[in-house]
Design a protein around this motif. Structure first.
Motif, PDB file in Angstrom:
ATOM      1  N   ILE A   1       5.108  35.968  24.113  1.00 17.43           N
ATOM      2  CA  ILE A   1       5.270  36.057  25.571  1.00 17.43           C
ATOM      3  C   ILE A   1       5.436  34.669  26.175  1.00 17.43           C
ATOM      4  O   ILE A   1       6.094  34.507  27.209  1.00 17.43           O
TER       5      ILE A   1
ATOM      6  N   MET B   1       8.947  34.050  26.527  1.00 19.83           N
ATOM      7  CA  MET B   1       9.672  35.045  27.307  1.00 19.83           C
ATOM      8  C   MET B   1       9.370  34.960  28.797  1.00 19.83           C
ATOM      9  O   MET B   1      10.222  35.308  29.621  1.00 19.83           O
ATOM     10  N   TYR B   2       8.167  34.501  29.124  1.00 15.82           N
ATOM     11  CA  TYR B   2       7.692  34.635  30.500  1.00 15.82           C
ATOM     12  C   TYR B   2       6.885  33.413  30.895  1.00 15.82           C
ATOM     13  O   TYR B   2       6.048  32.921  30.122  1.00 15.82           O
TER      14      TYR B   2
ATOM     15  N   LYS C   1       4.057  32.214  33.025  1.00 17.30           N
ATOM     16  CA  LYS C   1       2.937  32.787  33.767  1.00 17.30           C
ATOM     17  C   LYS C   1       2.638  32.020  35.052  1.00 17.30           C
ATOM     18  O   LYS C   1       2.065  32.575  35.992  1.00 17.30           O
TER      19      LYS C   1
ATOM     20  N   LYS D   1       5.592  33.056  37.276  1.00 16.69           N
ATOM     21  CA  LYS D   1       5.816  34.502  37.138  1.00 16.69           C
ATOM     22  C   LYS D   1       7.296  34.839  37.051  1.00 16.69           C
ATOM     23  O   LYS D   1       7.769  35.810  37.633  1.00 16.69           O
ATOM     24  N   HIS D   2       8.037  34.035  36.292  1.00 18.37           N
ATOM     25  CA  HIS D   2       9.462  34.259  36.082  1.00 18.37           C
ATOM     26  C   HIS D   2       9.744  34.552  34.613  1.00 18.37           C
ATOM     27  O   HIS D   2       9.176  33.900  33.723  1.00 18.37           O
ATOM     28  N   TRP D   3      10.624  35.520  34.368  1.00 20.50           N
ATOM     29  CA  TRP D   3      11.105  35.756  33.014  1.00 20.50           C
ATOM     30  C   TRP D   3      12.085  34.654  32.654  1.00 20.50           C
ATOM     31  O   TRP D   3      12.893  34.226  33.480  1.00 20.50           O
TER      32      TRP D   3
ATOM     33  N   LEU E   1       5.076  45.185  26.502  1.00 26.20           N
ATOM     34  CA  LEU E   1       5.972  44.045  26.402  1.00 26.20           C
ATOM     35  C   LEU E   1       7.188  44.398  25.554  1.00 26.20           C
ATOM     36  O   LEU E   1       7.059  45.000  24.490  1.00 26.20           O
TER      37      LEU E   1
ATOM     38  N   ASP F   1      13.536  42.194  22.923  1.00 26.41           N
ATOM     39  CA  ASP F   1      13.887  40.791  23.129  1.00 26.41           C
ATOM     40  C   ASP F   1      14.410  40.162  21.842  1.00 26.41           C
ATOM     41  O   ASP F   1      15.334  39.343  21.881  1.00 26.41           O
TER      42      ASP F   1
ATOM     43  N   HIS G   1      15.848  39.188  30.340  1.00 28.72           N
ATOM     44  CA  HIS G   1      14.860  40.266  30.476  1.00 28.72           C
ATOM     45  C   HIS G   1      15.523  41.548  30.967  1.00 28.72           C
ATOM     46  O   HIS G   1      15.174  42.648  30.517  1.00 28.72           O
TER      47      HIS G   1
ATOM     48  N   THR H   1      16.984  43.243  28.040  1.00 19.62           N
ATOM     49  CA  THR H   1      16.008  43.935  27.187  1.00 19.62           C
ATOM     50  C   THR H   1      15.668  45.303  27.767  1.00 19.62           C
ATOM     51  O   THR H   1      15.531  46.282  27.022  1.00 19.62           O
TER      52      THR H   1
END
Length: 294
Positions: free
Chosen positions: A28, A31-32, A34, A37-39, A139, A144, A191, A194
């Motif tokens: 993660i 991928m993300y 935190k 808070k953006h992919w 998730l 992905d 994202h 996916t």
């Protein structure tokens, strides 16, 4: 002098149970973001996409497992020497058909405290909300892997930024494309792609676990994980399992597998080659590998 009545509560979660969670946390991070808070995008440089399958990640992390896991047995021995064995209370993180450790601790272990009934109801509600939220936010780790495999295949295992500027500009000019537009390359963000792929699988009633090729821990990896789990189970668990039970648990849990992204990419090649995924930077673009159109 007033003496403290010290009690040490140590919660046991088998290594075999939390190892897939460690892998998910690793993935993660690629991928993300935190913090904002953006992919992340296909070719995000910081952090770079984490594209390893769980078996590949196992080989990366296992040599350093003592640093990652520390030594739970050594922790118990240290507290026993400091406070005595009678001060040590072992608890299981998960018990079949029982609430999680937070609910059991607040509602049972602290039951004699007058304010506990209200606290108990609060942690029960929170535990239920967490369970519902986690169930709804699975998730897209496998999706992905497939999307990144397709994107990498389009660019020959490199990002579009890895090619000399003059080569890119020449091709864009020859094909009446602007460099600025080429930066969009895909119809969908990573994202978003996916989730679109997840919808495709759902429409065909396909699941990663039952219907698609997978890669799982090999026998050597399974035995290494089972050996360490068995050792800590025997020393810490209130209900230690046999070695064979642990082996069976690992082999029959898809959490120790990932989709075989290469094979799945080929299975859905036509879908990926369509406008659903690729725009001008298509399957046969000059950055693709020679066999990418097969």
């Amino acid at each position: 002098k007033e003496k403290w009545d010290v009690h040490i509560i140590i919660v046991h979660r088998p290594l075999e149970a939390w190892f897939p969670s460690m892998y998910a946390e690793y993935r993660i991070r690629g991928m993300y973001n935190k913090q904002n808070k953006h992919w992340l995008h296909y070719t995000s440089e910081d952090p770079k996409p984490k594209e390893e399958t769980l078996p590949e990640w196992f080989d990366m992390v296992w040599p350093k497992i003592d640093d990652v896991e520390a030594d739970p047995i050594g922790t118990i021995k240290w507290y026993e020497e400091l406070f005595g064995s009678q001060a040590i209370h072992l608890q299981e993180m998960f018990i079949p058909n029982q609430p999680d450790i937070t609910v059991r601790f607040v509602c049972d272990a602290l039951s004699e405290i007058s304010e506990v009934p209200r606290a108990c109801e609060h942690v029960k509600r929170r535990a239920q909300k967490t369970l519902s939220r986690n169930s709804a936010a699975i998730l897209p780790l496998n999706e992905d892997l497939v999307i990144l495999k397709v994107s990498n295949k389009m660019f020959g295992g490199k990002t579009k930024h890895a090619y000399p500027e003059e080569i890119k500009h020449e091709w864009f000019k020859r094909n009446n494309l602007t460099y600025e537009y080429s930066e969009r390359c895909h119809n969908y963000e990573r994202h978003e792609a996916t989730l679109l792929f997840r919808e495709l699988l759902s429409s065909k009633n396909l699941t990663f676990e039952k219907d698609l090729p997978s890669v799982c821990l090999n026998e050597e990896q399974i035995n290494m994980l089972a050996n360490r789990t068995f050792y800590t189970d025997k020393m810490m668990s209130l209900n230690p399992r046999s070695y064979d039970d642990i082996i069976h648990s690992i082999k029959n849990n898809y959490k120790f597998c990932n989709v075989d992204a290469e094979k799945v990419m080929v299975m859905f090649k036509d879908w990926f080659k369509s406008g659903n995924f690729i725009e001008y930077c298509g399957w046969n673009n000059p950055f693709a590998t020679e066999d990418s159109s097969k």
